[in-house]
Design an enzyme around this catalytic site. Structure first.
Site, short mmCIF file in Angstrom:
data_model
loop_
_atom_site.label_atom_id
_atom_site.label_comp_id
_atom_site.label_asym_id
_atom_site.label_seq_id
_atom_site.Cartn_x
_atom_site.Cartn_y
_atom_site.Cartn_z
CB VAL A 63 -0.97 -0.01 1.21
CG1 VAL A 63 -1.65 1.34 1.39
CG2 VAL A 63 -2.01 -1.11 1.03
CG ASP A 99 8.90 -0.54 5.68
OD1 ASP A 99 7.79 -0.55 5.12
OD2 ASP A 99 9.30 -1.50 6.39
CG ASN A 147 -7.76 -1.63 7.27
OD1 ASN A 147 -8.56 -0.74 7.49
ND2 ASN A 147 -7.54 -2.12 6.06
N PRO A 148 -7.34 -2.06 11.58
CG PRO A 148 -8.56 -2.76 13.45
CD PRO A 148 -7.21 -2.86 12.82
CG ASP A 190 -15.51 1.46 2.43
OD1 ASP A 190 -15.67 0.36 2.97
OD2 ASP A 190 -14.49 2.17 2.62
NE ARG A 247 -13.19 -1.22 -2.80
CZ ARG A 247 -12.44 -1.60 -1.79
NH1 ARG A 247 -12.94 -1.70 -0.58
NH2 ARG A 247 -11.17 -1.92 -1.99
CG HIS A 300 -12.28 1.09 5.87
ND1 HIS A 300 -12.76 0.96 4.60
CD2 HIS A 300 -11.07 0.48 5.88
CE1 HIS A 300 -11.88 0.30 3.86
NE2 HIS A 300 -10.85 -0.01 4.61
CB THR A 323 -6.93 -3.75 -1.83
OG1 THR A 323 -6.74 -3.01 -0.62
CG2 THR A 323 -7.83 -4.93 -1.57
P1 NAD Z 1 2.50 -4.93 3.64
O1 NAD Z 1 2.72 -6.10 4.52
O2 NAD Z 1 2.75 -5.06 2.18
O3 NAD Z 1 3.38 -3.70 4.15
C1 NAD Z 1 3.41 -3.28 5.46
C2 NAD Z 1 4.73 -2.56 5.69
O4 NAD Z 1 4.71 -1.98 6.99
C3 NAD Z 1 5.95 -3.47 5.61
O5 NAD Z 1 6.87 -2.96 4.66
C4 NAD Z 1 6.51 -3.43 7.02
O6 NAD Z 1 7.93 -3.55 7.08
C5 NAD Z 1 6.04 -2.07 7.50
N1 NAD Z 1 6.01 -1.93 8.95
C6 NAD Z 1 5.50 -2.80 9.87
N2 NAD Z 1 5.66 -2.32 11.12
C7 NAD Z 1 6.27 -1.11 11.00
C8 NAD Z 1 6.68 -0.13 11.93
N3 NAD Z 1 6.50 -0.30 13.24
N4 NAD Z 1 7.28 0.98 11.46
C9 NAD Z 1 7.47 1.18 10.14
N5 NAD Z 1 7.09 0.26 9.20
C10 NAD Z 1 6.50 -0.87 9.62
O7 NAD Z 1 0.99 -4.44 3.91
P2 NAD Z 1 0.11 -3.50 2.96
O8 NAD Z 1 -0.66 -4.35 1.99
O9 NAD Z 1 0.97 -2.44 2.44
O10 NAD Z 1 -0.97 -2.93 4.00
C11 NAD Z 1 -0.60 -1.95 4.96
C12 NAD Z 1 -1.81 -1.56 5.79
O11 NAD Z 1 -2.76 -0.85 4.98
C13 NAD Z 1 -2.58 -2.76 6.36
O12 NAD Z 1 -2.98 -2.51 7.69
C14 NAD Z 1 -3.79 -2.85 5.45
O13 NAD Z 1 -4.89 -3.52 6.05
C15 NAD Z 1 -4.06 -1.39 5.23
N6 NAD Z 1 -4.97 -1.08 4.11
C16 NAD Z 1 -5.87 -0.10 4.36
C17 NAD Z 1 -6.78 0.24 3.37
C18 NAD Z 1 -7.81 1.32 3.66
O14 NAD Z 1 -8.78 1.50 2.91
N7 NAD Z 1 -7.66 2.06 4.73
C19 NAD Z 1 -6.75 -0.40 2.11
C20 NAD Z 1 -5.78 -1.37 1.90
C21 NAD Z 1 -4.89 -1.71 2.91
#
Ligand code: NAD
Length: 309
Positions: free
Chosen positions: A11, A32, A120-121, A148, A151, A175, A230
């Protein structure tokens, strides 16, 4: 404008690209815990920037590099695996927010900074980030149900054969699985949705509405089943939100911020006016009894989840 992005996974990377493509940032800093990943993303994105805007894109080894940021986007943390709900991520991601927010706040100007929460959440993470940051609620903004609502508008546009740009229809509340599709205040152009359906002889039967609700709530599950995560939709939502803040557009977006105080406080999505000072005004649309009850239920679920972490 300087923008920091914390969490450069699937993301965060897509968000970085979308934010770069707005052309609104003069500097983007990526952080990161996986420094190799952040550096590689900064390198790749920097090359892409040579084809678009002249933006300084760097990866940070530590939080000092985010000093001077106007907006900090938090997209770090675990994502949903196939079949998992957003709530299943609660404790894991609460720990991530507790790690990140104090470090961010130690390095930014608390009179100016806006936090944009994606993790999330979502609504519970907004409550936690607001409490830890002690920022005014208007400046801790979750992307909420922007995605949402998009969508819903896209699915409706296909059913009604009209552009999604001409549809004002909102998803409110969490959400997550308890989100509320607000049919009552929906309009197409300046015409109430029901009137539009009558005039164009496109009936939206109870069955069709139920199918649309199911598709909106199930969209993330479906996409995760197909491509593992996503990212494009949420990246579009974040870029749109950044535009409204950076340009002080005062657009009405269904973002999540904390309302109320004490035991009654909750973060959930309602239409809010978003500009340079954050989400400054909240609007409460007219809902029917069923929708109002569903919104109260959604707020209670978020409060309960917040208390549990
Ligand atoms: P991912 O696993 O691909 O990436 C997560 C990243 O966070 C990793 O690179 C990890 O090293 C890093 N990370 C973890 N802990 C950390 C910390 N303490 N400090 C700095 N970096 C840290 O996951 P993703 O697919 O990129 O999803 C990320 C978040 O976004 C999830 O919680 C997902 O559910 C959320 N998300 C939200 C929406 C929305 O509509 N709000 C939509 C999609 C995804």
């Amino acid at each position: 404008m300087k923008i920091a992005i914390i969490g450069i996974g699937t993301v965060g990377s897509a968000v970085a690209t979308a934010v770069k493509n707005t052309g609104l940032a003069h500097e983007i800093v990526l952080y990161d815990t996986d420094g190799i990943r952040a550096r590689a993303a900064a390198e790749d994105l920097g090359h892409a920037a040579a084809f678009s805007y002249d933006i300084k894109i760097t990866a940070a080894n530590n939080y000092r590099a985010i000093r001077g940021s106007d907006i900090v986007i938090i997209s770090a943390g675990a994502n949903q695996k196939p079949g998992e709900s957003r709530t299943d991520l609660l404790n894991k991601n609460a720990a991530v927010i507790r790690d990140i927010v104090p470090r961010v706040m130690a390095n930014v100007d608390n009179k100016n900074v806006k936090l944009v929460i994606v993790t999330n959440p979502l609504d519970v993470m907004v409550m936690l980030a607001q409490k830890l940051s002690r920022l005014p609620a208007a400046r801790v903004i979750g992307t909420g149900t922007m995605l949402d609502s998009a969508r819903l508008r896209v699915i409706l546009s296909r059913t009604l054969a009209v552009s999604p740009q001409s549809i004002n229809a909102y998803v409110l509340g969490e959400h997550g699985d308890s989100s509320v599709i607000a049919w009552t205040p929906a309009t197409v152009g300046a015409i109430a949705l029901d009137d539009f359906c009558k005039q164009t002889k496109t009936p939206l039967t109870a069955n069709t509405r139920a199918t649309i609700e199911h598709r909106v709530r199930g969209a993330a599950y479906e996409i995760i089943r197909g491509r593992g995560a996503t990212w494009d939709g949420i990246a579009g939502a974040v870029a749109d939100l950044i535009r409204s803040i950076a340009n002080d557009e005062n657009r009405i977006l269904t973002v999540s911020t904390v309302d109320g105080v004490g035991a009654k406080s909750v973060a959930m999505s309602l239409p809010r006016v978003v500009g340079i000072n954050g989400a400054t005004k909240t609007l409460v649309p007219k809902l029917d009894k069923t929708e109002s009850a569903a919104l109260r239920k959604s707020a209670n679920i978020i409060r309960k989840n917040y208390k549990s972490c």
